[in-house]
Design an enzyme around this catalytic site. Structure first.
Site, PDB file in Angstrom:
ATOM      1  N   LYS A   1       0.832  -1.199   0.000  1.00 20.81           N
ATOM      2  CA  LYS A   1       0.000   0.000   0.000  1.00 20.81           C
ATOM      3  C   LYS A   1       0.878   1.266   0.000  1.00 20.81           C
ATOM      4  O   LYS A   1       2.098   1.183   0.201  1.00 20.81           O
ATOM      5  CB  LYS A   1      -0.925  -0.047   1.221  1.00 20.81           C
ATOM      6  CG  LYS A   1      -1.940  -1.201   1.167  1.00 20.81           C
ATOM      7  CD  LYS A   1      -2.893  -1.158   2.360  1.00 20.81           C
ATOM      8  CE  LYS A   1      -3.908  -2.292   2.303  1.00 20.81           C
ATOM      9  NZ  LYS A   1      -4.874  -2.228   3.428  1.00 20.81           N
TER      10      LYS A   1
ATOM     11  N   TYR B   1     -12.294  -2.095  -3.528  1.00 20.77           N
ATOM     12  CA  TYR B   1     -12.859  -2.142  -2.172  1.00 20.77           C
ATOM     13  C   TYR B   1     -14.392  -2.080  -2.160  1.00 20.77           C
ATOM     14  O   TYR B   1     -14.977  -1.681  -1.152  1.00 20.77           O
ATOM     15  CB  TYR B   1     -12.262  -1.015  -1.323  1.00 20.77           C
ATOM     16  CG  TYR B   1     -10.855  -1.307  -0.829  1.00 20.77           C
ATOM     17  CD1 TYR B   1     -10.570  -2.483  -0.130  1.00 20.77           C
ATOM     18  CD2 TYR B   1      -9.814  -0.402  -1.043  1.00 20.77           C
ATOM     19  CE1 TYR B   1      -9.286  -2.756   0.333  1.00 20.77           C
ATOM     20  CE2 TYR B   1      -8.527  -0.664  -0.574  1.00 20.77           C
ATOM     21  CZ  TYR B   1      -8.273  -1.842   0.111  1.00 20.77           C
ATOM     22  OH  TYR B   1      -7.009  -2.115   0.582  1.00 20.77           O
TER      23      TYR B   1
ATOM     24  N   PHE C   1     -15.462   3.449   7.401  1.00 20.29           N
ATOM     25  CA  PHE C   1     -14.094   3.832   7.032  1.00 20.29           C
ATOM     26  C   PHE C   1     -13.863   3.855   5.519  1.00 20.29           C
ATOM     27  O   PHE C   1     -12.745   4.112   5.065  1.00 20.29           O
ATOM     28  CB  PHE C   1     -13.078   2.891   7.700  1.00 20.29           C
ATOM     29  CG  PHE C   1     -13.304   1.425   7.387  1.00 20.29           C
ATOM     30  CD1 PHE C   1     -12.827   0.865   6.214  1.00 20.29           C
ATOM     31  CD2 PHE C   1     -14.004   0.621   8.270  1.00 20.29           C
ATOM     32  CE1 PHE C   1     -13.029  -0.486   5.922  1.00 20.29           C
ATOM     33  CE2 PHE C   1     -14.211  -0.737   7.982  1.00 20.29           C
ATOM     34  CZ  PHE C   1     -13.722  -1.278   6.810  1.00 20.29           C
TER      35      PHE C   1
ATOM     36  N   ARG D   1      -1.914 -14.604   3.771  1.00 20.89           N
ATOM     37  CA  ARG D   1      -2.732 -13.951   4.800  1.00 20.89           C
ATOM     38  C   ARG D   1      -2.084 -14.147   6.178  1.00 20.89           C
ATOM     39  O   ARG D   1      -2.053 -13.243   7.006  1.00 20.89           O
ATOM     40  CB  ARG D   1      -4.161 -14.511   4.808  1.00 20.89           C
ATOM     41  CG  ARG D   1      -4.988 -14.186   3.570  1.00 20.89           C
ATOM     42  CD  ARG D   1      -5.448 -12.760   3.467  1.00 20.89           C
ATOM     43  NE  ARG D   1      -6.321 -12.337   4.538  1.00 20.89           N
ATOM     44  CZ  ARG D   1      -6.971 -11.173   4.572  1.00 20.89           C
ATOM     45  NH1 ARG D   1      -6.852 -10.311   3.560  1.00 20.89           N
ATOM     46  NH2 ARG D   1      -7.730 -10.838   5.570  1.00 20.89           N
TER      47      ARG D   1
ATOM     48  N   THR E   1      -5.753  -7.657  10.235  1.00 26.24           N
ATOM     49  CA  THR E   1      -5.949  -6.314   9.690  1.00 26.24           C
ATOM     50  C   THR E   1      -5.423  -5.241  10.638  1.00 26.24           C
ATOM     51  O   THR E   1      -4.734  -4.304  10.212  1.00 26.24           O
ATOM     52  CB  THR E   1      -7.462  -6.083   9.447  1.00 26.24           C
ATOM     53  OG1 THR E   1      -7.970  -7.179   8.697  1.00 26.24           O
ATOM     54  CG2 THR E   1      -7.708  -4.781   8.713  1.00 26.24           C
TER      55      THR E   1
ATOM     56  N   ARG F   1       2.309  -7.007   9.213  1.00 32.57           N
ATOM     57  CA  ARG F   1       1.582  -5.883   9.812  1.00 32.57           C
ATOM     58  C   ARG F   1       2.024  -5.622  11.248  1.00 32.57           C
ATOM     59  O   ARG F   1       2.068  -4.474  11.693  1.00 32.57           O
ATOM     60  CB  ARG F   1       0.082  -6.132   9.711  1.00 32.57           C
ATOM     61  CG  ARG F   1      -0.440  -5.890   8.287  1.00 32.57           C
ATOM     62  CD  ARG F   1      -1.813  -6.465   8.095  1.00 32.57           C
ATOM     63  NE  ARG F   1      -2.459  -5.967   6.879  1.00 32.57           N
ATOM     64  CZ  ARG F   1      -3.611  -6.439   6.427  1.00 32.57           C
ATOM     65  NH1 ARG F   1      -4.231  -7.422   7.076  1.00 32.57           N
ATOM     66  NH2 ARG F   1      -4.148  -5.947   5.339  1.00 32.57           N
TER      67      ARG F   1
ATOM     68  N   ASN G   1      -1.940  -0.124   6.967  1.00 37.08           N
ATOM     69  CA  ASN G   1      -1.386  -1.408   7.393  1.00 37.08           C
ATOM     70  C   ASN G   1      -0.548  -2.119   6.330  1.00 37.08           C
ATOM     71  O   ASN G   1      -0.521  -3.336   6.244  1.00 37.08           O
ATOM     72  CB  ASN G   1      -2.500  -2.299   7.926  1.00 37.08           C
ATOM     73  CG  ASN G   1      -3.590  -2.542   6.889  1.00 37.08           C
ATOM     74  OD1 ASN G   1      -3.451  -2.132   5.739  1.00 37.08           O
ATOM     75  ND2 ASN G   1      -4.650  -3.225   7.272  1.00 37.08           N
TER      76      ASN G   1
ATOM     77  N   HIS H   1      -1.961  -5.309   1.178  1.00 39.59           N
ATOM     78  CA  HIS H   1      -3.235  -5.971   0.874  1.00 39.59           C
ATOM     79  C   HIS H   1      -2.931  -7.378   0.375  1.00 39.59           C
ATOM     80  O   HIS H   1      -1.948  -7.584  -0.350  1.00 39.59           O
ATOM     81  CB  HIS H   1      -4.000  -5.218  -0.223  1.00 39.59           C
ATOM     82  CG  HIS H   1      -5.106  -6.061  -0.807  1.00 39.59           C
ATOM     83  ND1 HIS H   1      -6.330  -6.170  -0.206  1.00 39.59           N
ATOM     84  CD2 HIS H   1      -5.132  -6.879  -1.903  1.00 39.59           C
ATOM     85  CE1 HIS H   1      -7.083  -7.015  -0.916  1.00 39.59           C
ATOM     86  NE2 HIS H   1      -6.380  -7.448  -1.943  1.00 39.59           N
TER      87      HIS H   1
ATOM     88  N   GLU I   1      -9.156 -10.217  -8.451  1.00 36.79           N
ATOM     89  CA  GLU I   1      -8.248  -9.080  -8.269  1.00 36.79           C
ATOM     90  C   GLU I   1      -7.103  -9.122  -9.286  1.00 36.79           C
ATOM     91  O   GLU I   1      -6.694  -8.073  -9.803  1.00 36.79           O
ATOM     92  CB  GLU I   1      -7.721  -9.071  -6.822  1.00 36.79           C
ATOM     93  CG  GLU I   1      -8.853  -8.758  -5.835  1.00 36.79           C
ATOM     94  CD  GLU I   1      -8.462  -8.904  -4.372  1.00 36.79           C
ATOM     95  OE1 GLU I   1      -7.314  -9.303  -4.062  1.00 36.79           O
ATOM     96  OE2 GLU I   1      -9.319  -8.600  -3.513  1.00 36.79           O
TER      97      GLU I   1
HETATM   98  P1  DAT Z   1      -7.776  -6.965   5.144  1.00 37.00           P
HETATM   99  O1  DAT Z   1      -6.965  -5.879   4.469  1.00 37.00           O
HETATM  100  O2  DAT Z   1      -7.041  -7.565   6.308  1.00 37.00           O
HETATM  101  O3  DAT Z   1      -8.309  -7.993   4.175  1.00 37.00           O
HETATM  102  P2  DAT Z   1     -10.484  -5.909   5.251  1.00 37.00           P
HETATM  103  O4  DAT Z   1     -10.698  -6.517   3.908  1.00 37.00           O
HETATM  104  O5  DAT Z   1     -11.471  -6.231   6.328  1.00 37.00           O
HETATM  105  O6  DAT Z   1      -9.021  -6.252   5.825  1.00 37.00           O
HETATM  106  O7  DAT Z   1     -10.437  -4.324   5.137  1.00 37.00           O
HETATM  107  C1  DAT Z   1      -9.779  -3.720   4.031  1.00 37.00           C
HETATM  108  C2  DAT Z   1      -8.966  -2.565   4.551  1.00 37.00           C
HETATM  109  O8  DAT Z   1      -9.827  -1.584   5.120  1.00 37.00           O
HETATM  110  C3  DAT Z   1      -7.986  -2.897   5.676  1.00 37.00           C
HETATM  111  O9  DAT Z   1      -6.766  -3.419   5.218  1.00 37.00           O
HETATM  112  C4  DAT Z   1      -7.828  -1.584   6.355  1.00 37.00           C
HETATM  113  C5  DAT Z   1      -9.213  -0.967   6.235  1.00 37.00           C
HETATM  114  N1  DAT Z   1      -9.998  -1.223   7.444  1.00 37.00           N
HETATM  115  C6  DAT Z   1     -10.614  -2.385   7.782  1.00 37.00           C
HETATM  116  N2  DAT Z   1     -11.265  -2.280   8.952  1.00 37.00           N
HETATM  117  C7  DAT Z   1     -11.062  -1.005   9.374  1.00 37.00           C
HETATM  118  C8  DAT Z   1     -11.473  -0.262  10.506  1.00 37.00           C
HETATM  119  N3  DAT Z   1     -12.230  -0.805  11.463  1.00 37.00           N
HETATM  120  N4  DAT Z   1     -11.064   1.030  10.604  1.00 37.00           N
HETATM  121  C9  DAT Z   1     -10.306   1.598   9.638  1.00 37.00           C
HETATM  122  N5  DAT Z   1      -9.881   0.953   8.541  1.00 37.00           N
HETATM  123  C10 DAT Z   1     -10.252  -0.334   8.399  1.00 37.00           C
HETATM  124 MG    MG Z   2      -9.726  -7.822   2.679  1.00 38.73          MG
END
Ligand code: DAT
Ligand code: MG
Length: 147
Positions: free
Chosen positions: A9, A49, A57, A85, A91, A102, A112, A115, A126
């Site tokens: 990222k 996304y 968020f 993963r 996350t 992370r 973080n 991705h 993707e």
């Molecule tokens: P991951 O990236 O672990 O697959 P995700 O798909 O649930 O996680 O979310 C995508 C991204 O969105 C994540 O990397 C960071 C952001 N994100 C997720 N939950 C969040 C939260 N509670 N507050 C802020 N950003 C968040």
């Molecule tokens: Mg995800």
């Protein structure tokens, strides 16, 4: 053979962590079959996304992911989705196990570093979204018998 889409990222690119992160996946034994630096458009970010569109968020998320270049990669190997993963960690870096990417390099759940696709189906989607077929190169490695 299973494939996954990983993306350093904007925070990871700005902090000079592309090489460090790639090295972890290379050393693990996964095979790199595609990689490129990209500046995502808002359309690409929203598409990527889309599952999070109703989350509070979401606005910050697409703003962050388009805030600078990202480094997209396609890696191949047995159960590469689950392995990557696990190597990324949860996350929220605070909940990520020590030794994961992370946990080692990030502090905030929205910022973080990396991705990674969360299922083989998501990976296919993707990869197709970010890479043209001719940008992926499959090749035989002499070390495959040892992995
Ligand atoms: P991951 O990236 O672990 O697959 P995700 O798909 O649930 O996680 O979310 C995508 C991204 O969105 C994540 O990397 C960071 C952001 N994100 C997720 N939950 C969040 C939260 N509670 N507050 C802020 N950003 C968040
Ligand atoms: Mg995800």
């Amino acid at each position: 053979m299973e494939k996954t889409f990983l993306m350093v990222k904007p925070d990871g690119v700005q902090r000079g962590l592309i090489g460090t992160i790639m090295a972890r996946f290379e050393k693990k034994g996964f095979q790199l079959i595609g990689a490129k630096l990209m500046q995502l458009t808002m359309e690409q970010a929203e598409h990527h996304y889309a599952e999070h569109v109703s989350r509070p968020f979401y606005g910050e998320l697409v703003e962050f992911i388009t805030s600078g270049p990202v480094f997209g990669m396609v890696w191949m190997g047995d159960e590469v989705v689950a392995h990557s993963r696990a190597m990324m960690g949860k996350t929220n870096p605070l909940e990520a196990a020590p030794g994961t990417i992370r946990s080692d390099y990030a502090m905030h759940k929205g910022i973080n570093i990396i991705h990674g696709s969360d299922s083989p189906e998501a990976a296919e989607r993707e990869i197709h979204h970010f890479f043209k077929p001719e940008e992926l190169v499959t090749y035989k490695r002499c070390l495959d018998d040892w992995i």
